[in-house]
Design an enzyme around this catalytic site. Structure first.
Site, PDB file in Angstrom:
ATOM      1  N   TYR A  57      23.554 -13.268 -73.097  1.00 18.18           N
ATOM      2  CA  TYR A  57      24.427 -13.595 -74.064  1.00 18.18           C
ATOM      3  C   TYR A  57      24.945 -14.846 -74.292  1.00 18.18           C
ATOM      4  CZ  TYR A  57      24.082  -8.527 -75.466  1.00 18.18           C
ATOM      5  OH  TYR A  57      23.746  -7.188 -75.733  1.00 18.18           O
ATOM      6  N   HIS A 107      23.575 -13.723 -81.648  1.00 22.08           N
ATOM      7  CA  HIS A 107      24.782 -13.277 -81.350  1.00 22.08           C
ATOM      8  C   HIS A 107      25.687 -14.361 -81.930  1.00 22.08           C
ATOM      9  CE1 HIS A 107      23.120 -10.445 -78.230  1.00 22.08           C
ATOM     10  NE2 HIS A 107      22.636 -11.491 -77.795  1.00 22.08           N
TER      11      HIS A 107
END
Length: 195
Positions: A57, A107
């Protein structure tokens, strides 16, 4: 309630509406080659849709640059992220062709203008969808993105209020709604969104 009634929850919601649903798996790695190998493994298992990320991420270790003497924390380099992932998808399409449906999740890690540019650059890789280009507070940017890019868009994991998703659905600014039922208010609001 489904357990109490001794029946699947979909029966409580009016019954089955399709025989099956497509799912996707997550392929990751530290290099384009590692990601491609993992996608091949998933494809061999029968998966057609694969989300490809490199470095997790927060990006790869090279994308987390801490200036010398700076306090502890994550120092994210958005330009490095963009360049690294453009190279990743160029490699994946060269190696895998169009047989596997690829997805990618930003993200909400880029500033809105950067996300628009990244989405435009990614368009040539024909993604199944590009997820979370903006944070919920930046949903007004979806109109700008939709005008510049035809890649299908997914959003919603951080949504908690109808004012976040209603304009996106009404104006068809996203293609996939990916919301956490527990965050959006439960099963009834989820069913309303689906309808």
């Amino acid at each position: 309630k489904g357990k109490r009634a001794g029946m699947p929850v979909y029966q409580l919601l009016g019954g089955r509406c399709r025989e099956a649903a497509a799912v996707y798996v997550h392929a990751g790695g530290g290099s384009p080659e590692e990601v491609a190998d993992e996608i091949r493994r998933f494809a061999a298992e029968g998966y057609r849709y694969v989300r490809a990320q490199m470095g997790g991420y927060g990006g790869s270790p090279t994308q987390l640059r801490k200036p010398e003497g700076a306090p502890a924390g994550a120092y994210y380099d958005p330009r490095e992220y963009v360049l690294t992932h453009l190279r990743l998808f160029e490699h994946l399409r060269a190696e895998l062709g169009l047989e596997v449906e690829l997805l990618h999740d930003i993200h909400e890690r880029l500033y809105p203008a950067e996300a628009v540019g990244f989405a435009r650059d990614m368009e040539r890789f024909q993604l199944f969808f590009l997820e979370d280009p903006f944070a919920p507070e930046d949903i007004a940017w979806f109109r700008n993105l939709r005008e510049q890019c035809s890649t299908p868009l997914a959003m919603g994991e951080l949504f908690t209020h109808p004012r976040e998703w209603t304009p996106l659905l009404e104006d068809r600014l996203i293609d996939f709604v990916r919301m956490h039922i527990s965050a959006m208010g439960g099963l009834t609001p989820a069913r309303d969104v689906a309808a």
